[in-house]
Design an enzyme around this catalytic site. Structure first.
Site, PDB file in Angstrom:
ATOM      1  CE  LYS A 493      22.035  -2.366 -17.793  1.00 47.50           C
ATOM      2  NZ  LYS A 493      21.028  -2.541 -19.007  1.00 47.50           N
ATOM      3  CE1 TYR A 717      18.993  -1.819  17.503  1.00 49.32           C
ATOM      4  CE2 TYR A 717      20.089  -2.675  15.605  1.00 49.32           C
ATOM      5  CZ  TYR A 717      19.979  -1.608  16.497  1.00 49.32           C
ATOM      6  OH  TYR A 717      20.795  -0.836  16.645  1.00 49.32           O
TER       7      TYR A 717
HETATM    8  C1  LIG Z   1      21.047  -3.693 -19.516  1.00 47.91           C
HETATM    9  C2  LIG Z   1      20.648  -3.825 -20.894  1.00 47.91           C
HETATM   10  C3  LIG Z   1      21.262  -4.888 -21.466  1.00 47.91           C
HETATM   11  C4  LIG Z   1      21.902  -6.202 -21.060  1.00 47.91           C
HETATM   12  O1  LIG Z   1      20.816  -7.067 -20.499  1.00 47.91           O
HETATM   13  P1  LIG Z   1      21.275  -8.415 -19.887  1.00 47.91           P
HETATM   14  O2  LIG Z   1      20.026  -9.052 -19.571  1.00 47.91           O
HETATM   15  O3  LIG Z   1      22.066  -8.038 -18.359  1.00 47.91           O
HETATM   16  O4  LIG Z   1      22.500  -9.136 -20.547  1.00 47.91           O
HETATM   17  C5  LIG Z   1      21.056  -4.841 -22.938  1.00 47.91           C
HETATM   18  N1  LIG Z   1      20.427  -3.990 -23.474  1.00 47.91           N
HETATM   19  C6  LIG Z   1      19.808  -2.903 -22.910  1.00 47.91           C
HETATM   20  C7  LIG Z   1      19.148  -1.948 -23.862  1.00 47.91           C
HETATM   21  C8  LIG Z   1      20.065  -2.912 -21.469  1.00 47.91           C
HETATM   22  O5  LIG Z   1      19.552  -1.761 -20.995  1.00 47.91           O
END
Ligand SMILES: *Cc1c(COP(=O)(O)O)cnc(C)c1O
Length: 822
Positions: A493, A717
């Site tokens: 993702k 700035y």
């Molecule tokens: C993002 C996510 C993960 C992965 O988590 P990490 O801490 O990056 O390993 C696992 N399960 C769900 C439902 C997630 O949304």
């Protein structure tokens, strides 16, 4: 190359031949193990290797279509009358047996190289030094693994006068398998460092394993100035091996060196028993010096007269170890390989070209320099090149160099020829290059990096460089924690946590992960369009995206009763049955998910009476798996999940997978892996428990300008960056619009310039930031690292009081992602 009939191979590997009688005399001259890098050719045998995560048998049908007729397999269920098969117990072993057989036919000297660092460089340098005198065959690139070594040894044949083979190991027991394949007459132990240490108890254990390569060698080249030199000397004594050791300190050494570094080269003096030599190398670093000493000592070990080679030391070149893939102009993709130019490495590079081009539907264009390969007549050489290019379906060739120019009549595809690079550049028209994957393959002296500069997209010099080998390393580190049958879902993702999705997804698909998970359907559609075929779960399926989810064969996360009903309705409209869904249970995070027994009962009775849906898996997410203080709570979540998931599991007569662990969960609660785990941040190199992971990304750019700022003036700035003394300031073309957190300004953050740390001065601007480089050696064009090998993402997160996730995902999309793979 080997040249054996199917029947002979069958005998060598102790197999059972399933082939027509006429086929028994079919001759094999090429052995392959990777279907990705094969696109056509005759006289090929495919070894269907199997591993914990990989099964070569699955590629047989595909390869048959490409014309492969002979398969070495270990699963007899794959035998049919559509091709010919040799059945063996273990295909990996069979490959090694065949390689050993081929090695035994080779009567010329073999040099075997192992060590933690420098193997490939020593091998390539020896090739550069010796190849004008001897016809040499060598391991392609860094083919030094359990598969790479046999494939290299299969290249040996009678036309060569010397072989250079490298062997690498990462686990105990591996060298024993490689030693008979290499059987070096002369050994080189390059260096014992920390690489691949994780599977060994101690450096000593690793050393002993490496030495196994040399048990039957006549001579062994090694450095005496290392803490481990005593056990090596003892090993030589015990195995009747003549030590060819060298030293900067020890008068007893076979070769005594002295060195003196100047601005851009190092002078070396070498003293052997009877003579002194002096030469120089165009490098000043320690490891180059060490590698050059190994090469000199090897020349002595070969009983060659060193004088002939001394001049060539001054012409040694850095060895780029990797094929570099870059975004080019007009939607082109550049594959740079100025590493060496011979037929073997051309074959490898062409395979990468084909692969990259196919993935993005691009034309295949090769820009090739003259090939300097000894021992083959020029016209014949280029006929072979022509054949290779045709086999790989190359659309266009640009040939650069006198020899290619002269032999242009040989080539049977669209082509153009120039006698040298300058001619090419004179006629260069940007718009002639579009939507192509372009392989730049040239011998060093053609300086193809200049052509690369013309073709490279330069809108923004800032890049996020992603090392795909590190990613594979991390994936395997997690795999080792899991049972072999546990499935892996990788979270890609948010553009793979900011690392760019498509390339990473492709790699993961090839590494046989079981699922990918994206946040929204659009990300999934993009992956499907890029040719990803493995299951993809959409974590946040919105009502508007149901059509896409169904059209693109994505699998939704169902986290509420309402969503369940809505989705079921749309699937029913499409008239589909058993559409896979994943049910999320909330066990304490209080985010998405079904929470109560009642909700779950409703889900069960709904799905049971609905033929359109099938529950593929049920899962939950941990709120604090990385925090030992929350372990009690985490265990409550496990208990709650066990209870609620059981309800679902027992209600259906098909198997429903269960999963709850994220990355930190895998590291800290391995026992709860159940049927699957969901790997995220760990893949990208962040560990919560000190698991040996590699940071996969480097955010880097180059200095735009360096200027002197007088005491009392200000920088940037709002005049926030005050200089107390006369200072030097470097301007860097990267700002908060690239995702550099503005709070890092005014001295909180720093960057590495030329390997030196420099603090940020003044406010960070939208597209620029300034570094205080007073007293540092910095000029425009120098490399700047924001994070990478010298600044870890975790450290940066600490500085900003946030988590590594935010740093990674915050790098803006306008920063080009560049991928490196060995
Ligand atoms: C993002 C996510 C993960 C992965 O988590 P990490 O801490 O990056 O390993 C696992 N399960 C769900 C439902 C997630 O949304």
């Amino acid at each position: 190359m080997i040249n054996l009939t199917a029947k002979q191979i069958c005998a060598v590997v102790n197999g059972e031949l399933f082939a027509s009688s006429s086929f028994q005399d079919f001759t094999v001259s090429e052995v392959i193990t990777d279907s990705r890098t094969f696109f056509g050719g005759q006289n090929v045998a495919f070894f269907a290797l199997t591993g914990p995560v990989f099964n070569g048998h699955n590629y047989i049908a595909q390869l048959r279509k490409k014309g492969v007729q002979l398969f070495i397999i270990s699963d007899k269920n794959f035998i049919d009358d559509k091709a010919n098969y040799i059945l063996v117990k273990d295909t990996g072993l069979a490959l090694q047996q065949l390689a050993t057989y081929n090695r035994n036919q080779f009567s010329q000297p073999v040099i075997g190289i192992t060590g933690s660092n420098g193997k490939t460089i020593v091998k390539e340098w020896l090739y550069d030094l010796l190849s004008a005198e001897l016809k040499i065959v060598r391991s392609p690139k860094s083919y030094n693994s359990q598969v790479g070594v046999p494939l290299s040894a299969l290249l040996l044949d009678a036309q060569y006068e010397l072989a250079l083979l490298e062997a690498g190991i990462s686990e105990p027991g591996e060298m024993q398998k490689l030693a008979p394949i290499v059987q070096p007459n002369i050994g080189i132990l390059s260096n014992i460092g920390d690489a691949h240490q994780e599977n060994f108890q101690s450096k000593k254990e690793k050393l002993n394993e490496k030495l196994q390569l040399f048990v039957d060698a006549k001579k062994l080249v090694f450095c005496l100035d290392r803490p481990y030199s005593k056990p090596i000397a003892k090993f030589c004594l015990g195995n009747n091996i003549e030590p060819i050791n060298w030293s900067f300190e020890n008068d007893e050494a076979t070769i005594q060196f002295k060195s003196k570094a100047a601005a851009n080269h190092t002078k070396i003096e070498a003293k052997t028993r009877n003579k002194s030599y002096s030469f120089q190398i165009p490098f000043t670093d320690e490891s180059a010096l060490e590698n050059a000493c190994h090469c000199f000592a090897t020349i002595v070990a070969l009983e060659k007269i060193p004088d002939v080679f001394l001049e060539r030391f001054s012409k040694l070149e850095p060895i780029a170890m990797r094929l570099e893939i870059k975004q080019g102009i007009n939607n082109c993709l550049l594959i740079n390989d100025y590493y060496n130019s011979d037929l073997n490495s051309l074959g490898i590079a062409l395979s990468v070209l084909k692969q990259q081009a196919a993935q993005s539907h691009l034309h295949k264009h090769v820009i090739l320099s003259d090939i300097h390969q000894t021992g083959i007549e020029t016209a014949e050489l280029y006929s072979k090149v022509n054949q290779l290019l045709q086999e790989w379906g190359i659309n266009k060739l640009t040939g650069i160099g006198e020899a290619l120019y002269k032999h242009q009549y040989i080539f049977q595809m669209e082509s153009e020829f120039y006698s040298d690079r300058n001619e090419f550049e004179k006629h260069f028209i940007r718009s002639n290059y579009s939507s192509s994957a372009i392989l730049l393959k040239g011998a060093r002296q053609f300086a193809f990096e200049q052509i690369s500069a013309l073709l490279q997209q330069k809108a923004h010099q800032t890049v996020l460089e992603i090392n795909l080998n590190a990613l594979i390393h991390n994936l395997n580190s997690f795999r080792k924690l899991l049972r072999p049958e546990t499935k892996i879902m990788v979270m890609v993702k948010a553009f793979s946590y900011g690392n760019g999705d498509v390339e990473i997804a492709r790699l993961l698909q090839h590494q046989n992960v079981d699922y990918l998970a994206v946040a929204v359907a659009d990300e999934g559609v993009q992956l499907r369009n890029a040719g990803i075929t493995i299951p993809i779960v959409v974590m946040n399926p919105e009502h508007d995206s149901f059509q896409n989810i169904i059209d693109f064969n994505l699998e939704p996360n169902i986290y509420s009763t309402q969503l369940l009903h809505q989705f079921a309705k749309v699937v029913a409209e499409f008239g589909l049955c058993n559409f896979p869904i994943h049910v999320k249970i909330d066990t304490g995070m209080n985010r998405l998910g079904l929470k109560t027994e009642k909700e779950i009962d409703e889900l069960i009775s709904f799905v049971k009476s609905n033929k359109h849906l099938k529950i593929q898996s049920v899962f939950s997410h941990l709120a604090g798996s990385d925090d030992p203080e929350l372990d009690d709570f985490t265990h409550e979540q496990f208990t709650r999940f066990a209870h609620l998931s059981k309800q679902i599991e027992t209600a259906f007569d098909y198997k429903v997978d269960k999963h709850i662990l994220n990355s930190a969960g895998i590291e800290r609660f391995t026992d709860h892996q159940m049927d699957m785990v969901r790997l995220g941040i760990g893949l990208y190199g962040i560990s919560q428990t000190g698991l040996q992971l590699q940071q996969i990304s480097t955010l880097k750019t180059t200095v735009s300008q360096v200027k002197t700022v007088n005491a009392g003036e200000t920088v940037g700035y709002n005049r926030k960056g005050k200089t107390r003394q006369q200072s030097r300031v470097a301007v860097v073309p990267m700002g908060y619009a690239d995702g550099i957190n503005r709070r890092l300004g005014n001295g909180l953050g720093s960057a590495f310039v030329n390997g030196q740390e420099a603090r940020m001065i003044g406010n960070i601007c939208m597209d620029m930031l300034m570094l205080d480089v007073t007293n540092l050696k910095v000029s425009p064009g120098d490399k700047v690292e924001i994070f990478g090998p010298d600044i870890s993402i975790s450290k940066l997160a600490q500085l900003l009081e946030t988590i590594p996730y935010e740093i990674l995902t915050g790098i803006s999309q306008r920063v080009k992602r560049v991928y490196l793979q060995e």
